[in-house]
Design a protein around this motif. Structure first.
Motif, PDB file in Angstrom:
ATOM      1  N   GLU A  54      30.433 -30.701   0.425  1.00 38.20           N
ATOM      2  CA  GLU A  54      29.961 -32.086   0.303  1.00 38.20           C
ATOM      3  C   GLU A  54      28.803 -32.231  -0.512  1.00 38.20           C
ATOM      4  OE1 GLU A  54      29.029 -36.210   3.053  1.00 38.20           O
ATOM      5  OE2 GLU A  54      28.978 -34.241   4.047  1.00 38.20           O
ATOM      6  N   VAL A  55      28.727 -33.188  -1.440  1.00 39.82           N
ATOM      7  CA  VAL A  55      27.596 -33.483  -2.168  1.00 39.82           C
ATOM      8  C   VAL A  55      27.120 -34.845  -1.716  1.00 39.82           C
ATOM      9  CG1 VAL A  55      26.742 -33.905  -4.568  1.00 39.82           C
ATOM     10  CG2 VAL A  55      28.566 -32.149  -4.217  1.00 39.82           C
ATOM     11  N   GLY A  56      25.835 -34.919  -1.656  1.00 43.20           N
ATOM     12  CA  GLY A  56      25.135 -36.004  -1.317  1.00 43.20           C
ATOM     13  C   GLY A  56      25.535 -36.642  -0.069  1.00 43.20           C
ATOM     14  N   PRO A  57      25.304 -36.076   1.023  1.00 44.75           N
ATOM     15  CA  PRO A  57      25.603 -36.767   2.474  1.00 44.75           C
ATOM     16  C   PRO A  57      24.594 -37.710   2.769  1.00 44.75           C
ATOM     17  CG  PRO A  57      24.445 -34.386   2.566  1.00 44.75           C
ATOM     18  CD  PRO A  57      24.685 -34.521   1.002  1.00 44.75           C
ATOM     19  N   GLY A  70      36.930 -31.269  12.499  1.00 44.54           N
ATOM     20  CA  GLY A  70      36.975 -29.975  12.785  1.00 44.54           C
ATOM     21  C   GLY A  70      36.672 -28.966  11.561  1.00 44.54           C
ATOM     22  N   ALA A  71      35.949 -29.692  10.514  1.00 45.18           N
ATOM     23  CA  ALA A  71      35.815 -28.812   9.352  1.00 45.18           C
ATOM     24  C   ALA A  71      34.508 -28.104   9.356  1.00 45.18           C
ATOM     25  CB  ALA A  71      35.707 -29.838   8.123  1.00 45.18           C
ATOM     26  N   ARG A  72      34.399 -26.990   8.591  1.00 46.34           N
ATOM     27  CA  ARG A  72      32.970 -26.423   8.361  1.00 46.34           C
ATOM     28  C   ARG A  72      32.570 -26.830   7.349  1.00 46.34           C
ATOM     29  NH1 ARG A  72      34.310 -21.553   6.992  1.00 46.34           N
ATOM     30  NH2 ARG A  72      36.538 -21.727   6.862  1.00 46.34           N
ATOM     31  N   VAL A  73      31.289 -27.467   7.281  1.00 47.58           N
ATOM     32  CA  VAL A  73      30.744 -28.046   6.248  1.00 47.58           C
ATOM     33  C   VAL A  73      29.514 -27.376   5.452  1.00 47.58           C
ATOM     34  CG1 VAL A  73      29.899 -30.474   5.366  1.00 47.58           C
ATOM     35  CG2 VAL A  73      31.751 -30.125   7.093  1.00 47.58           C
ATOM     36  N   VAL A  74      29.514 -27.421   4.107  1.00 46.37           N
ATOM     37  CA  VAL A  74      28.240 -27.106   3.266  1.00 46.37           C
ATOM     38  C   VAL A  74      27.982 -28.143   2.681  1.00 46.37           C
ATOM     39  CG1 VAL A  74      27.392 -25.589   1.415  1.00 46.37           C
ATOM     40  CG2 VAL A  74      29.165 -24.598   3.187  1.00 46.37           C
ATOM     41  N   ALA A  75      26.905 -28.788   2.878  1.00 50.14           N
ATOM     42  CA  ALA A  75      26.345 -30.116   2.340  1.00 50.14           C
ATOM     43  C   ALA A  75      25.154 -29.867   1.469  1.00 50.14           C
ATOM     44  CB  ALA A  75      26.078 -31.194   3.411  1.00 50.14           C
ATOM     45  N   VAL A  76      25.104 -30.275   0.195  1.00 48.20           N
ATOM     46  CA  VAL A  76      24.218 -30.297  -0.797  1.00 48.20           C
ATOM     47  C   VAL A  76      23.416 -31.702  -0.951  1.00 48.20           C
ATOM     48  CG1 VAL A  76      23.527 -29.643  -2.961  1.00 48.20           C
ATOM     49  CG2 VAL A  76      25.210 -28.649  -1.927  1.00 48.20           C
ATOM     50  N   VAL A  99      23.331 -27.191   5.493  1.00 46.79           N
ATOM     51  CA  VAL A  99      22.726 -28.004   4.609  1.00 46.79           C
ATOM     52  C   VAL A  99      21.877 -27.129   3.456  1.00 46.79           C
ATOM     53  CG1 VAL A  99      21.215 -30.104   4.301  1.00 46.79           C
ATOM     54  CG2 VAL A  99      22.682 -30.021   6.266  1.00 46.79           C
ATOM     55  N   ILE A 100      22.112 -27.558   2.410  1.00 50.55           N
ATOM     56  CA  ILE A 100      21.455 -26.851   1.253  1.00 50.55           C
ATOM     57  C   ILE A 100      20.655 -28.073   0.571  1.00 50.55           C
ATOM     58  CG2 ILE A 100      21.520 -25.815  -1.013  1.00 50.55           C
ATOM     59  CD1 ILE A 100      24.314 -24.818  -0.187  1.00 50.55           C
TER      60      ILE A 100
END
Length: 275
Positions: A54-57, A70-76, A99-100
């Motif tokens: 995800e970009v811009g959460p 149920g997702a595994r999320v990497v958010a920038v 979160v990055i």
């Protein structure tokens, strides 16, 4: 949604507590309607156990919906003001949110999210098209991502799915459609956002298709850049500076008096193959 996520306060309260007024400079418009966010999270299909980038959460509205699915999320996230709110969400997500802090244009997404991830984002208006073009023009195909589910201004969304001869048809449509399938999955009224933007929005869903044989992405990029860079001119004018383009036109039997907006995606592929 897990019990720990369900215990989180309403998103509006999180925004107020952290003083997260949307930044115009960062192209932010926050989406707070939980039911609407859940609908967006369902567009890619079942996400239980799936990786999502995800970009811009922002304050984490769409992130909550993705985690709830149920997702595994990497958010920038570039806006450091949002990091404390996202940290609270991460703590409630049982290790399924990372979160990055940084600029999405500078992140190695494939390395961070992993091959096969879905990209789901309410993209900041000021970088949305640039990110989309990057995801569509990767040299290796199929790409590292499994699908794109992206919120855009409706005008941009219509350009992505446009057909030849329409006013919206241009380079973005060809780049999106020559080796992918693109559709508008849903429209979103401006009133759903805080603050409301001046324009309507839409969510586009894109899935990779097979790449036509004998065509390289850099050729398609160069061809569409030249053709639509001077879209009102005939092809014999707009393509004359592109080596091999006019010869390719003749080879595949396309009239050089036509304009770029009249060519189908398949015709652009034919020209690129001949080049």
């Amino acid at each position: 949604m897990t019990d720990s996520l369900g215990a989180l306060p309403p998103l509006r309260d999180v925004i107020a507590r952290h003083g997260l007024a949307a930044s115009k400079a960062l192209g932010q418009n926050f989406l707070l309607d939980g039911q609407l966010l859940d609908r967006i999270a369902r567009i890619p299909g079942p996400l239980d156990g799936e990786a999502v980038y995800e970009v811009g959460p922002g304050p984490g509205g769409l992130t909550r919906a993705l985690l709830g699915a149920g997702a595994r999320v990497v958010a920038v996230e570039r806006d450091e003001r949002c990091l404390p709110a996202l940290a609270e969400l991460s703590a409630a997500a049982d290790g399924r949110l990372r979160v990055i802090s940084g600029d999405a244009m500078e992140v190695d997404e494939a390395a961070e999210a992993g091959a096969g991830a879905h990209i789901v984002a309410n993209l900041p208006y000021n970088v949305g098209t640039a990110l989309l073009v990057r995801w569509l023009t990767g040299g290796s195909w199929p790409p590292w991502w499994r699908s794109l589910t992206l919120m855009f201004q409706k005008e941009v969304a219509e350009r992505i799915v446009a057909r030849p001869g329409s006013g919206a048809y241009g380079r973005l449509a060809v780049l999106a459609q020559w080796r992918s399938q693109a559709r508008i999955a849903m429209s979103v009224h401006r009133s759903a956002f805080v603050p409301p933007p001046k324009v309507m929005s839409a969510v586009v869903h894109i899935t990779p298709a097979s790449q036509p044989d004998g065509v390289e992405v850099r050729t398609i990029e160069a061809l569409t850049g030249a053709a639509f860079g001077q879209r009102r001119k005939m092809l014999r004018q707009s393509l004359k500076a592109l080596p091999g383009a006019l010869t390719a036109l003749e080879a595949v039997g396309i009239d050089s008096a036509r304009r770029a907006e009249t060519l189908s995606v398949d015709e652009f592929v034919q020209i690129a193959r001949a080049m």
